[in-house]
Design a protein around this motif. Structure first.
Motif, PDB file in Angstrom:
ATOM      1  N   HIS A  21       0.807  -1.188   0.026  1.00 24.82           N
ATOM      2  CA  HIS A  21       0.065  -0.202   0.018  1.00 24.82           C
ATOM      3  C   HIS A  21       0.706   1.124  -0.022  1.00 24.82           C
ATOM      4  O   HIS A  21       0.753   2.240  -0.732  1.00 24.82           O
ATOM      5  CB  HIS A  21      -0.831  -0.007   1.168  1.00 24.82           C
ATOM      6  N   HIS A  58      -0.331  -6.186  -6.411  1.00 25.84           N
ATOM      7  CA  HIS A  58      -0.833  -5.990  -5.147  1.00 25.84           C
ATOM      8  C   HIS A  58      -2.088  -6.702  -4.893  1.00 25.84           C
ATOM      9  O   HIS A  58      -2.397  -7.573  -3.928  1.00 25.84           O
ATOM     10  CB  HIS A  58      -0.893  -4.559  -4.497  1.00 25.84           C
ATOM     11  N   PHE A  59      -2.988  -6.781  -5.817  1.00 30.15           N
ATOM     12  CA  PHE A  59      -4.582  -7.281  -5.664  1.00 30.15           C
ATOM     13  C   PHE A  59      -4.248  -8.921  -5.804  1.00 30.15           C
ATOM     14  O   PHE A  59      -4.963  -9.570  -4.838  1.00 30.15           O
ATOM     15  CB  PHE A  59      -5.311  -6.813  -6.822  1.00 30.15           C
ATOM     16  N   GLU A  62      -3.188  -9.946  -2.228  1.00 27.81           N
ATOM     17  CA  GLU A  62      -4.384 -10.028  -1.367  1.00 27.81           C
ATOM     18  C   GLU A  62      -5.237 -11.120  -1.747  1.00 27.81           C
ATOM     19  O   GLU A  62      -5.827 -11.867  -0.748  1.00 27.81           O
ATOM     20  CB  GLU A  62      -5.131  -8.914  -1.452  1.00 27.81           C
ATOM     21  N   HIS A  77     -14.702  -8.655  -3.046  1.00 31.87           N
ATOM     22  CA  HIS A  77     -13.554  -7.805  -2.696  1.00 31.87           C
ATOM     23  C   HIS A  77     -12.962  -7.854  -4.006  1.00 31.87           C
ATOM     24  O   HIS A  77     -12.390  -6.716  -4.573  1.00 31.87           O
ATOM     25  CB  HIS A  77     -12.614  -8.243  -1.587  1.00 31.87           C
ATOM     26  N   HIS A  81     -11.599  -4.941  -6.890  1.00 33.88           N
ATOM     27  CA  HIS A  81     -10.412  -5.027  -7.626  1.00 33.88           C
ATOM     28  C   HIS A  81     -10.499  -4.837  -9.256  1.00 33.88           C
ATOM     29  O   HIS A  81      -9.700  -3.754  -9.746  1.00 33.88           O
ATOM     30  CB  HIS A  81      -9.355  -6.061  -7.316  1.00 33.88           C
ATOM     31  N   HIS A 117     -10.818   2.260  -0.526  1.00 35.78           N
ATOM     32  CA  HIS A 117     -10.821   0.886  -0.736  1.00 35.78           C
ATOM     33  C   HIS A 117     -10.033   0.529   0.417  1.00 35.78           C
ATOM     34  O   HIS A 117     -10.140  -0.615   1.163  1.00 35.78           O
ATOM     35  CB  HIS A 117      -9.837   0.500  -1.975  1.00 35.78           C
ATOM     36  N   ASP A 122     -10.571  -3.183   2.608  1.00 41.58           N
ATOM     37  CA  ASP A 122      -9.292  -3.917   3.095  1.00 41.58           C
ATOM     38  C   ASP A 122      -9.537  -4.228   4.679  1.00 41.58           C
ATOM     39  O   ASP A 122      -9.150  -5.163   4.900  1.00 41.58           O
ATOM     40  CB  ASP A 122      -7.900  -3.331   2.624  1.00 41.58           C
ATOM     41  N   TYR A 125     -10.969  -7.223   6.207  1.00 41.49           N
ATOM     42  CA  TYR A 125     -10.133  -8.680   6.546  1.00 41.49           C
ATOM     43  C   TYR A 125      -8.932  -8.509   7.589  1.00 41.49           C
ATOM     44  O   TYR A 125      -8.533  -9.489   8.059  1.00 41.49           O
ATOM     45  CB  TYR A 125      -9.310  -9.056   5.118  1.00 41.49           C
TER      46      TYR A 125
HETATM   47 FE1  FEO Z   1      -5.184  -3.241  -0.835  1.00 37.85          FE
HETATM   48 FE2  FEO Z   1      -7.944  -4.559  -1.619  1.00 37.85          FE
HETATM   49  O1  FEO Z   1      -6.404  -3.735  -2.153  1.00 37.85           O
END
Ligand code: FEO
Length: 135
Positions: A21, A58-59, A62, A77, A81, A117, A122, A125
């Protein structure tokens, strides 16, 4: 335009995700700061493309955690994205003409989308992964 500043309120409690991030913040800030773009000798289009690619990476990080730990809101989620991916691909195509600046609407969208987001979606979670022992 104000730059993005990462602070602890953005922390999702997982080191690797927080680092990613922060990197996204940095890349969006490069787009905001035209001087930086010159220092790095990259066109706005190149920075935007790199940011988009990094966001995808990054997506994936996650989403892999979500699959591995069976996160209940995974599909919702993932959909968010996907929305971002589609929008940024359009932005990349629009700025391919080697523009020296990024339209304000694009910057506002990137800033708003990312901060909202992280802070809303985020964060959902955070506790789930914490209980699974992910740090
Ligand atoms: Fe950090 Fe769901 O993107």
């Amino acid at each position: 335009m104000k730059k993005l500043v990462w602070d602890e309120s953005f922390s999702v409690g997982i080191r690797i995700i927080d680092e990613q991030h922060k990197e996204l913040f940095k890349m969006i800030n490069m787009l905001i700061d035209k001087k930086d773009a010159r220092v790095y000798s990259e066109t706005i289009s190149e920075i935007l493309t790199k940011m988009t690619q990094y966001a995808q990476y990054h997506f994936q990080t996650e989403e892999q955690y979500m699959i591995e730990y069976d996160f209940p809101d995974y599909l919702l989620h993932k959909e968010q994205h996907m929305t971002f991916r589609k929008r940024t691909v359009v932005f990349c195509n629009e700025t391919m003409s080697k523009k020296a600046t990024v339209p304000v609407e694009i910057l506002e969208y990137l800033k708003d989308w990312l901060t909202n987001h992280i802070l809303i979606t985020d964060m959902k979670y955070k506790e789930f992964f914490y209980e699974k022992g992910l740090r």
